[in-house]
Design an enzyme around this catalytic site. Structure first.
Site, short mmCIF file in Angstrom:
data_model
loop_
_atom_site.label_atom_id
_atom_site.label_comp_id
_atom_site.label_asym_id
_atom_site.label_seq_id
_atom_site.Cartn_x
_atom_site.Cartn_y
_atom_site.Cartn_z
N CYS A 2 0.82 -1.21 0.00
CA CYS A 2 0.00 0.00 0.00
C CYS A 2 0.86 1.27 0.00
O CYS A 2 1.96 1.28 0.55
CB CYS A 2 -0.87 0.04 1.24
SG CYS A 2 -1.88 -1.42 1.45
N ARG A 27 5.26 -0.17 -6.17
CA ARG A 27 5.17 -0.99 -4.97
C ARG A 27 4.19 -2.14 -5.14
O ARG A 27 4.17 -3.06 -4.34
CB ARG A 27 4.74 -0.13 -3.79
CG ARG A 27 5.74 0.93 -3.42
CD ARG A 27 5.11 2.03 -2.62
NE ARG A 27 4.88 1.64 -1.24
CZ ARG A 27 5.57 2.13 -0.20
NH1 ARG A 27 6.51 3.00 -0.40
NH2 ARG A 27 5.30 1.75 1.02
N TRP A 74 -2.95 -2.75 -1.50
CA TRP A 74 -2.56 -4.14 -1.78
C TRP A 74 -3.31 -4.96 -0.75
O TRP A 74 -3.06 -4.86 0.46
CB TRP A 74 -1.05 -4.28 -1.62
CG TRP A 74 -0.50 -5.60 -2.05
CD1 TRP A 74 -0.30 -6.03 -3.32
CD2 TRP A 74 -0.04 -6.65 -1.20
NE1 TRP A 74 0.25 -7.29 -3.32
CE2 TRP A 74 0.42 -7.69 -2.02
CE3 TRP A 74 0.04 -6.82 0.18
CZ2 TRP A 74 0.94 -8.89 -1.52
CZ3 TRP A 74 0.54 -8.00 0.69
CH2 TRP A 74 0.99 -9.01 -0.16
N ASN A 99 -1.99 2.34 5.78
CA ASN A 99 -1.07 1.23 5.48
C ASN A 99 -0.83 0.48 6.77
O ASN A 99 -0.69 1.11 7.82
CB ASN A 99 0.30 1.75 5.02
CG ASN A 99 0.26 2.32 3.63
OD1 ASN A 99 -0.77 2.29 2.97
ND2 ASN A 99 1.38 2.86 3.20
N GLY A 100 -0.72 -0.84 6.68
CA GLY A 100 -0.43 -1.62 7.88
C GLY A 100 -1.57 -2.57 8.20
O GLY A 100 -2.47 -2.79 7.38
N GLU A 484 17.41 -18.37 -7.13
CA GLU A 484 17.01 -17.02 -7.53
C GLU A 484 16.45 -17.02 -8.96
O GLU A 484 15.46 -16.33 -9.25
CB GLU A 484 18.22 -16.08 -7.40
CG GLU A 484 18.05 -14.67 -7.96
CD GLU A 484 16.95 -13.85 -7.32
OE1 GLU A 484 16.30 -14.31 -6.37
OE2 GLU A 484 16.72 -12.73 -7.81
N LYS A 488 12.72 -15.76 -9.92
CA LYS A 488 12.46 -14.72 -10.93
C LYS A 488 11.45 -15.22 -11.94
O LYS A 488 10.50 -14.52 -12.30
CB LYS A 488 13.74 -14.32 -11.67
CG LYS A 488 14.74 -13.49 -10.94
CD LYS A 488 14.34 -12.05 -10.71
CE LYS A 488 13.63 -11.87 -9.42
NZ LYS A 488 14.41 -11.65 -8.23
N GLU A 491 7.83 -15.64 -10.40
CA GLU A 491 7.09 -14.45 -9.95
C GLU A 491 6.61 -13.57 -11.10
O GLU A 491 5.58 -12.93 -10.98
CB GLU A 491 7.86 -13.65 -8.90
CG GLU A 491 9.09 -12.94 -9.37
CD GLU A 491 9.81 -12.21 -8.24
OE1 GLU A 491 9.15 -11.63 -7.37
OE2 GLU A 491 11.05 -12.20 -8.25
N HIS A 507 17.36 -37.84 -5.75
CA HIS A 507 16.67 -38.13 -4.48
C HIS A 507 15.20 -37.73 -4.55
O HIS A 507 14.55 -37.61 -3.51
CB HIS A 507 17.38 -37.43 -3.32
CG HIS A 507 18.79 -37.88 -3.14
ND1 HIS A 507 19.11 -39.14 -2.69
CD2 HIS A 507 19.98 -37.27 -3.40
CE1 HIS A 507 20.43 -39.28 -2.64
NE2 HIS A 507 20.98 -38.15 -3.08
N LYS A 606 5.97 -4.59 -4.01
CA LYS A 606 7.41 -4.32 -4.00
C LYS A 606 7.97 -4.34 -2.59
O LYS A 606 8.97 -4.97 -2.32
CB LYS A 606 7.66 -2.96 -4.68
CG LYS A 606 9.13 -2.57 -4.72
CD LYS A 606 9.91 -3.50 -5.63
CE LYS A 606 11.40 -3.30 -5.56
NZ LYS A 606 12.12 -4.46 -6.10
C1 F6R Z 1 11.77 -11.06 -5.43
C2 F6R Z 1 11.66 -9.99 -4.47
C3 F6R Z 1 11.29 -10.34 -3.07
C4 F6R Z 1 12.12 -9.50 -2.08
C5 F6R Z 1 11.64 -9.76 -0.65
C6 F6R Z 1 12.48 -9.01 0.37
O1 F6R Z 1 12.11 -10.58 -6.68
O2 F6R Z 1 11.85 -8.85 -4.77
O3 F6R Z 1 11.45 -11.69 -2.82
O4 F6R Z 1 13.46 -9.85 -2.22
O5 F6R Z 1 10.31 -9.35 -0.52
O6 F6R Z 1 12.45 -7.64 0.15
P1 F6R Z 1 13.57 -6.70 0.74
O7 F6R Z 1 14.86 -7.06 0.07
O8 F6R Z 1 13.12 -5.30 0.41
O9 F6R Z 1 13.63 -6.96 2.21
#
Ligand code: F6R
Length: 611
Positions: A2, A27, A74, A99-100, A484, A488, A491, A507, A606
């Protein structure tokens, strides 16, 4: 997550609010809305579409005013529907954005229902709107101060009332909020970037602050003294150049693409000023703390967690110090064994991730682990503020929800940490230090060479776009890179992807391999390459199609059903930083081929500032 923007001015604030929401779009959100006070009445527009559609709606409905609040939501409590979008209004009198998460919302809701308040949403936010209204006598500031005393949980709120047309009251506890000081107007927002187009005079509000904003004046209040009454307090005004350029796409199609291509610059900026390997890179008193450090505990989420996993390989090998790596959301709730000599390292792009922040506080306050270091991209964030030591990565603002340049700059900082600990442990002599620094400084050039492979990766992406599943394999320090790469891909392209250390294949996961399964293999020319080649044969024998990221000198015989992209340079221990770039490009182009929303993937935000 949010986002909030609110403003009080002598001019119509709606364009400012909408521009602020646009700047917060990165975000992630699923609905948005605006409310103003004009002629003693509240006006409101809300939408489950994008901010530009909300702008059209404001235009059509004539929503305008010199005082207003706006929000991107969000969904947490209640589906992403218009009725749940903010601002939430109480009896045409009070409008509020939040927010929260309010933890005791059910209890307060029942009390307010008993008083006759009618709820039109499933949100916890509506509870606050009615509560402020219920606390209102003749002064919105007093009403908000009283109302927040009943709230348990986290909040950043901005509130307006129909009979106080030149006033916004805001408050924060556990969710970030900044105050922006303009000329003849004042604002609050979730981050400085949202209001960077209006002002660079920023106050970072502290936990528990309440702010009274008028066009020409602002006052911050905090609970002071034994009775905890709100009193006016001083807060430092900082000049924050809130990255106006960063929200421009330039020649790129998406922010994620732009950010992938910015990585050579981001890594080079992160290394700026690193003349030698020294503990002072991490803060003035780092040397004493590092010298007492017997163990490291990394706490992080998502991509930042994978950066920590990579760092474990580096630190244990280079410095000989044992490392534990924990997912922050698990660590904060499990019973663990505290150790005061352990250095707690949090890693975060935003520095505001609720789970990581709570894990840091748990380690420090509940478990008494006082030695803390944060690797973070936002110097003004709560995590940096609350840690003894810090290293600020210089990725610049990351807009795309999928983290890219934040990851590679985190890895760069973590490699510096490994070298620093190695040096303090007598495991890095001057010649080796010089060699390592030279290699680090050449990294941006090597990354550019990987970026030049984009056309080859695009050809792979075409084939991935029609797949349902994918497997990623890596060994050693490249196993976190496989993780990773899978994250990527899933997501942003919504293709189900899993990553395994290649030795684990037999396994269990090998059962998944048939001729429909693409298997991405991270295959640098390191000591594990021969082992990895056996694992690749296991895949080929079951008909699985191999997509191999190799180095120029990895000796791999290409056979039918095997596609190989060769990274120009073998980069030794730093090779994960290059191989992850190829996997970022694969996820990006697969998503583009599928036509998914690259920068704002469904259901994701984000900055995850709620639990
Ligand atoms: C994946 C991604 C998330 C963040 C995670 C932690 O692409 O962006 O998995 O890495 O939400 O966020 P931060 O690094 O801001 O604590």
């Amino acid at each position: 997550m949010c986002g909030i923007v609110a403003a009080v001015s002598y001019r119509n604030v709606v364009p400012t609010l909408l521009e602020g929401l646009r700047r917060l779009e990165y975000r992630g959100y699923d609905s948005c809305g605006v409310a103003t006070v004009a002629d003693g009445k509240l006006q409101r527009a809300r939408s489950v579409a994008r901010v530009h559609e909300l702008a059209e709606q404001c235009e059509e409905d004539g929503v305008a005013g010199q005082t207003g609040i706006a929000h991107t939501r969000w969904a947490t409590h209640g589906a992403p529907e218009v009725c749940n979008a903010h601002p939430l209004v109480s009896r045409d009198h009070v409008a509020l954005v939040h927010n929260g998460i309010i933890e005791n919302h059910e209890e307060i809701r029942r009390q307010l229902q008993d008083k006759g308040y009618v709820f039109t949403s499933q949100t916890d936010t509506e509870v606050i709107a009615h509560l402020v209204n219920d606390c209102y006598e003749d002064d919105l500031l007093k009403a908000v101060m009283k109302a927040v005393g009943f709230l348990k949980g986290s909040y950043a709120i901005a509130v307006i009332a129909s009979d106080e047309p030149h006033r916004v009251i805001a408050a924060r506890q556990g969710s970030p909020m900044v105050l922006g000081i303009g000329e003849g107007e004042n604002l609050v927002a979730s981050d400085a970037m949202a209001i960077g187009g209006v002002t660079d005079q920023i106050v970072y509000l502290s936990e528990g602050d309440v702010v009274d904003l008028k066009p020409d004046a602002w006052t911050v209040y905090a609970r002071e003294g034994e009775d905890g009454a709100f009193m006016p307090v001083e807060r430092e005004i900082r000049v924050v150049h809130a990255y106006a350029g960063a929200v421009e796409l330039g020649p790129y199609r998406h922010f994620m693409q732009k950010e992938i291509f910015e990585q050579p610059r981001a890594v080079s900026d992160t290394l700026e000023g690193v003349a030698a390997i020294s503990p002072t890179l991490f803060g003035g008193n780092a040397e004493d703390i590092f010298k007492q450090t017997k163990r490291l505990l990394f706490l992080a989420c998502g991509t930042s967690y994978y950066a920590a996993l990579t760092a474990k390989y580096w630190i244990e090998e280079l410095a000989g110090i044992p490392c534990d790596v924990e997912i922050a959301s698990e660590y904060r709730y499990r019973v663990s064994v505290p150790d005061p000599d352990t250095l707690v390292v949090t890693i975060s792009q935003s520095g505001e991730t609720a789970d990581t922040l709570a894990a840091l506080r748990h380690a420090r306050d509940a478990l008494g682990m006082q030695k803390t270091l944060t690797i973070c991209n936002v110097a003004t964030s709560a995590m940096v503020h609350e840690s003894l030591l810090s290293y600020i990565t210089r990725a610049g603002v990351e807009i795309g929800v999928a983290s890219t340049k934040a990851f590679t700059t985190q890895l760069t900082a973590l490699y510096l940490l490994a070298l620093t600990l190695a040096k303090l442990n007598g495991r890095l002599n001057a010649a080796k230090e010089e060699e390592e620094l030279k290699r680090l400084r050449h990294l941006p050039v090597a990354m550019s060479a990987v970026l030049a492979l984009e056309p080859q990766v695009m050809a792979w992406a075409e084939r991935f776009a029609v797949k349902q599943d994918a497997l990623f394999l890596g060994r050693g320090v490249h196993y976190p890179i496989a993780l990773e790469g899978a994250l990527k891909l899933k997501e942003i392209s919504y293709i189900h992807a899993e990553a395994y250390p290649a030795g684990e294949l037999k396994h269990g996961p090998l059962a998944l391999v048939d001729n429909t399964m693409p298997v991405v293999t991270v295959a640098p020319n390191d000591s594990l390459l021969e082992k990895l080649k056996s694992n690749m044969q296991e895949v080929r024998a079951r008909g699985g199609e191999l997509y191999v990221c190799a180095d120029g000198d990895s000796v791999i015989d290409t056979v039918d059903g095997m596609h190989v992209i060769r990274l120009p340079e073998n980069y030794g221990r730093l090779s994960p930083i290059l191989h992850c770039v190829a996997l970022q490009l694969l996820a990006y182009h697969t998503s583009v081929s599928k036509g998914t929303d690259v920068d704002k993937p469904r259901n994701l935000a984000k900055s995850v500032t709620v639990e």
